[in-house]
Design an enzyme around this catalytic site. Structure first.
Site, PDB file in Angstrom:
ATOM      1  N   ARG A   1      -3.337 -14.979  -6.668  1.00 19.82           N
ATOM      2  CA  ARG A   1      -3.543 -13.567  -6.286  1.00 19.82           C
ATOM      3  C   ARG A   1      -4.684 -12.920  -7.053  1.00 19.82           C
ATOM      4  O   ARG A   1      -4.661 -11.717  -7.311  1.00 19.82           O
ATOM      5  CB  ARG A   1      -2.269 -12.735  -6.482  1.00 19.82           C
ATOM      6  CG  ARG A   1      -1.141 -13.094  -5.566  1.00 19.82           C
ATOM      7  CD  ARG A   1      -1.294 -12.402  -4.209  1.00 19.82           C
ATOM      8  NE  ARG A   1      -0.186 -12.725  -3.335  1.00 19.82           N
ATOM      9  CZ  ARG A   1       0.867 -11.934  -3.154  1.00 19.82           C
ATOM     10  NH1 ARG A   1       0.924 -10.778  -3.731  1.00 19.82           N
ATOM     11  NH2 ARG A   1       1.835 -12.314  -2.367  1.00 19.82           N
TER      12      ARG A   1
ATOM     13  N   ARG B   1      -4.649  -6.098  -5.701  1.00 16.83           N
ATOM     14  CA  ARG B   1      -4.598  -4.670  -6.016  1.00 16.83           C
ATOM     15  C   ARG B   1      -4.914  -4.286  -7.450  1.00 16.83           C
ATOM     16  O   ARG B   1      -5.126  -3.109  -7.738  1.00 16.83           O
ATOM     17  CB  ARG B   1      -3.212  -4.118  -5.632  1.00 16.83           C
ATOM     18  CG  ARG B   1      -3.067  -3.979  -4.122  1.00 16.83           C
ATOM     19  CD  ARG B   1      -1.615  -3.782  -3.739  1.00 16.83           C
ATOM     20  NE  ARG B   1      -0.849  -4.972  -4.104  1.00 16.83           N
ATOM     21  CZ  ARG B   1       0.428  -5.151  -3.805  1.00 16.83           C
ATOM     22  NH1 ARG B   1       1.095  -4.224  -3.171  1.00 16.83           N
ATOM     23  NH2 ARG B   1       1.044  -6.261  -4.157  1.00 16.83           N
TER      24      ARG B   1
ATOM     25  N   ARG C   1      -9.380  -2.281   0.770  1.00 19.02           N
ATOM     26  CA  ARG C   1      -8.047  -2.219   1.390  1.00 19.02           C
ATOM     27  C   ARG C   1      -7.794  -0.836   1.994  1.00 19.02           C
ATOM     28  O   ARG C   1      -7.200  -0.727   3.066  1.00 19.02           O
ATOM     29  CB  ARG C   1      -7.008  -2.544   0.311  1.00 19.02           C
ATOM     30  CG  ARG C   1      -5.572  -2.470   0.738  1.00 19.02           C
ATOM     31  CD  ARG C   1      -5.181  -3.680   1.555  1.00 19.02           C
ATOM     32  NE  ARG C   1      -3.750  -3.631   1.835  1.00 19.02           N
ATOM     33  CZ  ARG C   1      -3.211  -2.940   2.832  1.00 19.02           C
ATOM     34  NH1 ARG C   1      -3.980  -2.253   3.644  1.00 19.02           N
ATOM     35  NH2 ARG C   1      -1.915  -2.953   3.024  1.00 19.02           N
TER      36      ARG C   1
ATOM     37  N   ASP D   1      -2.994 -14.811   3.957  1.00 19.66           N
ATOM     38  CA  ASP D   1      -1.600 -14.764   3.509  1.00 19.66           C
ATOM     39  C   ASP D   1      -0.835 -15.913   4.145  1.00 19.66           C
ATOM     40  O   ASP D   1      -1.183 -16.361   5.240  1.00 19.66           O
ATOM     41  CB  ASP D   1      -0.945 -13.429   3.891  1.00 19.66           C
ATOM     42  CG  ASP D   1       0.342 -13.217   3.106  1.00 19.66           C
ATOM     43  OD1 ASP D   1       0.268 -12.681   1.993  1.00 19.66           O
ATOM     44  OD2 ASP D   1       1.415 -13.611   3.600  1.00 19.66           O
TER      45      ASP D   1
ATOM     46  N   TYR E   1      10.845 -16.431   5.314  1.00 18.34           N
ATOM     47  CA  TYR E   1      10.458 -15.076   5.727  1.00 18.34           C
ATOM     48  C   TYR E   1      10.742 -14.846   7.212  1.00 18.34           C
ATOM     49  O   TYR E   1      11.094 -13.746   7.629  1.00 18.34           O
ATOM     50  CB  TYR E   1       8.975 -14.827   5.410  1.00 18.34           C
ATOM     51  CG  TYR E   1       8.733 -14.663   3.928  1.00 18.34           C
ATOM     52  CD1 TYR E   1       8.866 -13.418   3.315  1.00 18.34           C
ATOM     53  CD2 TYR E   1       8.399 -15.747   3.125  1.00 18.34           C
ATOM     54  CE1 TYR E   1       8.671 -13.259   1.953  1.00 18.34           C
ATOM     55  CE2 TYR E   1       8.201 -15.603   1.763  1.00 18.34           C
ATOM     56  CZ  TYR E   1       8.337 -14.361   1.178  1.00 18.34           C
ATOM     57  OH  TYR E   1       8.155 -14.210  -0.174  1.00 18.34           O
TER      58      TYR E   1
HETATM   59  O1  CP3 Z   1      -5.863 -14.139  -4.141  1.00 12.90           O
HETATM   60  C1  CP3 Z   1      -5.087 -14.925  -3.577  1.00 12.90           C
HETATM   61  O2  CP3 Z   1      -4.182 -15.544  -4.171  1.00 12.90           O
HETATM   62  C2  CP3 Z   1      -5.324 -15.225  -2.107  1.00 12.90           C
HETATM   63  C3  CP3 Z   1      -4.573 -14.493  -1.162  1.00 12.90           C
HETATM   64  C4  CP3 Z   1      -3.056 -14.599  -1.079  1.00 12.90           C
HETATM   65  C5  CP3 Z   1      -2.254 -13.468  -0.738  1.00 12.90           C
HETATM   66  N1  CP3 Z   1      -0.974 -13.905  -0.586  1.00 12.90           N
HETATM   67  C6  CP3 Z   1      -2.763 -12.103  -0.560  1.00 12.90           C
HETATM   68  C7  CP3 Z   1      -1.823 -10.970  -0.511  1.00 12.90           C
HETATM   69  C8  CP3 Z   1      -2.212 -15.700  -1.178  1.00 12.90           C
HETATM   70  C9  CP3 Z   1      -2.531 -17.130  -1.568  1.00 12.90           C
HETATM   71  C10 CP3 Z   1      -0.893 -15.242  -0.855  1.00 12.90           C
HETATM   72  C11 CP3 Z   1       0.275 -16.132  -0.827  1.00 12.90           C
HETATM   73  C12 CP3 Z   1       1.597 -15.566  -0.516  1.00 12.90           C
HETATM   74  N2  CP3 Z   1       1.913 -14.527   0.308  1.00 12.90           N
HETATM   75  C13 CP3 Z   1       2.807 -16.136  -0.982  1.00 12.90           C
HETATM   76  C14 CP3 Z   1       2.923 -17.370  -1.848  1.00 12.90           C
HETATM   77  C15 CP3 Z   1       2.739 -17.080  -3.287  1.00 12.90           C
HETATM   78  C16 CP3 Z   1       3.824 -16.263  -3.902  1.00 12.90           C
HETATM   79  O3  CP3 Z   1       3.512 -15.094  -4.238  1.00 12.90           O
HETATM   80  O4  CP3 Z   1       4.940 -16.753  -4.042  1.00 12.90           O
HETATM   81  C17 CP3 Z   1       3.863 -15.371  -0.467  1.00 12.90           C
HETATM   82  C18 CP3 Z   1       5.339 -15.588  -0.708  1.00 12.90           C
HETATM   83  C19 CP3 Z   1       3.277 -14.353   0.361  1.00 12.90           C
HETATM   84  C20 CP3 Z   1       3.993 -13.337   1.177  1.00 12.90           C
HETATM   85  C21 CP3 Z   1       3.621 -11.963   0.816  1.00 12.90           C
HETATM   86  N3  CP3 Z   1       2.384 -11.397   1.035  1.00 12.90           N
HETATM   87  C22 CP3 Z   1       4.440 -10.984   0.196  1.00 12.90           C
HETATM   88  C23 CP3 Z   1       5.876 -11.214  -0.235  1.00 12.90           C
HETATM   89  C24 CP3 Z   1       3.660  -9.844   0.070  1.00 12.90           C
HETATM   90  C25 CP3 Z   1       4.129  -8.504  -0.441  1.00 12.90           C
HETATM   91  C26 CP3 Z   1       4.192  -8.451  -1.915  1.00 12.90           C
HETATM   92  C27 CP3 Z   1       2.984  -7.745  -2.446  1.00 12.90           C
HETATM   93  O5  CP3 Z   1       2.425  -8.207  -3.452  1.00 12.90           O
HETATM   94  O6  CP3 Z   1       2.637  -6.689  -1.882  1.00 12.90           O
HETATM   95  C28 CP3 Z   1       2.358 -10.124   0.556  1.00 12.90           C
HETATM   96  C29 CP3 Z   1       1.213  -9.206   0.606  1.00 12.90           C
HETATM   97  C30 CP3 Z   1      -0.080  -9.661   0.007  1.00 12.90           C
HETATM   98  N4  CP3 Z   1      -0.613 -10.911   0.144  1.00 12.90           N
HETATM   99  C31 CP3 Z   1      -0.970  -8.861  -0.758  1.00 12.90           C
HETATM  100  C32 CP3 Z   1      -2.063  -9.677  -1.091  1.00 12.90           C
HETATM  101  C33 CP3 Z   1      -3.291  -9.292  -1.858  1.00 12.90           C
HETATM  102  C34 CP3 Z   1      -0.773  -7.397  -1.089  1.00 12.90           C
HETATM  103  C35 CP3 Z   1      -0.928  -6.573   0.155  1.00 12.90           C
HETATM  104  C36 CP3 Z   1      -1.813  -5.359   0.000  1.00 12.90           C
HETATM  105  O7  CP3 Z   1      -2.954  -5.467  -0.483  1.00 12.90           O
HETATM  106  O8  CP3 Z   1      -1.357  -4.298   0.428  1.00 12.90           O
END
Ligand code: CP3
Length: 343
Positions: A22, A26, A35, A72, A152
């Site tokens: 990640r 944010r 964003r 994602d 999910y």
């Molecule tokens: O920088 C990176 O790592 C690349 C992008 C990336 C994102 N999600 C961006 C993201 C990657 C590799 C992921 C993987 C992901 N997404 C996983 C596996 C890793 C882990 O965390 O266990 C999972 C389970 C998800 C599902 C997911 N996506 C959730 C549960 C959420 C909400 C939680 C949160 O942090 O808000 C997301 C949203 C998400 N994916 C964001 C980002 C940058 C935040 C959304 C936003 O910017 O509003």
């Protein structure tokens, strides 16, 4: 060869390559600015110019050894035609998949078309890394592992224990297996397309692997990972693949037997213990507590030193044990990079 790729080929590169899960997100003001302008998160992931820009933001700031495609894990069910929405402060919301009709409605034939913007992002990032002088930064493509994506889809979002998922795996094994097979086949096509577009390594996020019993873990995490790794290596000889069986503890050894080149270790596992269970050529990736980066200072220094000392002399990729959190001060990440680069 790039430092990350040398490490994934089994070389003990030191100081180790470093990137953070990640790393685009944010905690970076430049991410929040983009964003805020995007219509929603799915639009951000499917607008190549914006997705490529946010992929490159942390590279410009910190010069990480890897960029990870900004997308994602839930974009694959989205591409299969399953609904997906990211609600502010709530995380992902999906329709709950509970019956045969919902599995039958998933349509692998639409995946290639719907993920095309993501492939364009991959191409733009590869070109951007060269154009901006990051010749040693490797681009990682990724997918959610079938079980974690199914979690999910079945729950309709996150859950503390994924009880409905585990109940379905026991009570409706044929239905559950059909879903896993669909996701496994779609993952192969999706990851293969990323390699064709320019991804130099792949990561399989099995973030909820640890909620399963050992036997279900072997059936629904190890077996699909093995199918995915074998199919990708047949199509793209030499493509390195990192598995991340989060919370799997001692079962990480079984996961590596699927043929992954690297194994991600989560925050709660002792990285030396996991490393000792793996073949010597398999790279270990991890596992600093993201909250230690929020703290910074001497706690971050002590935790980082312990990991580096435990991993010195074996193929190792420095990373966090889970994604960086939004409240992380960006200057703490710069301080962390200095600690790792000092070896
Ligand atoms: O920088 C990176 O790592 C690349 C992008 C990336 C994102 N999600 C961006 C993201 C990657 C590799 C992921 C993987 C992901 N997404 C996983 C596996 C890793 C882990 O965390 O266990 C999972 C389970 C998800 C599902 C997911 N996506 C959730 C549960 C959420 C909400 C939680 C949160 O942090 O808000 C997301 C949203 C998400 N994916 C964001 C980002 C940058 C935040 C959304 C936003 O910017 O509003």
């Amino acid at each position: 060869m790039k430092r990350l790729l040398r490490t994934l080929s089994g070389e003990a590169v030191w100081p180790p390559p470093v990137w953070l899960m990640r790393q685009a997100g944010r905690y970076l003001p430049e991410y929040r600015a983009i964003r805020a302008d995007a219509k929603d998160f799915v639009a951000l992931c499917t607008t190549p110019a914006l997705a490529a820009e946010v992929t490159l933001q942390p590279i410009r700031r910190y010069g990480f050894d890897a960029a990870i495609l900004f997308s994602d894990i839930l974009m694959l069910p989205w591409a299969l035609g399953h609904g997906l929405e990211f609600k502010e402060g709530e995380g992902p919301v999906l329709p709950r998949l509970r019956d045969e009709a919902a599995v039958a409605a998933l349509d692998p034939s639409r995946v290639a078309g719907r993920v095309e913007p993501i492939m364009e992002t991959v191409r733009l990032v590869r070109a951007g890394l060269v154009a901006e002088g990051f010749g040693d930064t490797a681009l990682i493509g990724f997918a959610g592992a079938p079980f974690t994506v199914a979690c999910y889809m079945i729950e309709g979002g996150g859950s503390k224990d994924f009880a409905n998922v585990r109940a379905m795996a026991y009570a409706q094994p044929a239905l559950f297996q059909r879903l896993m097979d669909t996701l496994t086949e779609a993952s192969v096509e999706y990851l293969s397309a990323q390699v064709t577009a320019g991804a130099e390594a792949l990561m399989l996020f099995d973030s909820w692997a640890g909620v399963l019993s050992p036997s279900l873990f072997r059936t629904h995490c190890v077996a699909p990972a093995k199918r995915i790794v074998s199919a990708l290596k047949a199509r793209h000889p030499g493509i390195p693949i990192i598995g991340f069986p989060r919370l799997a503890g001692v079962m990480s050894r079984d996961y590596a037997a699927a043929g992954t080149d690297g194994i991600g270790v989560d925050t709660g596992s002792d990285i030396a213990t996991v490393a000792a269970m793996l073949p010597a050529h398999v790279a270990v990736q991890g596992n600093l507590d993201p909250l230690a980066v929020v703290a910074g200072g001497s706690p971050m220094q002590a935790e980082t030193a312990a990991i580096l000392n435990a991993m010195r002399g074996r193929p190792f990729v420095f990373n966090l044990g889970h994604g960086i959190v939004p409240q992380t001060p960006p200057e703490h990440v710069a301080a962390l990079l200095e600690l790792v680069r000092a070896g």
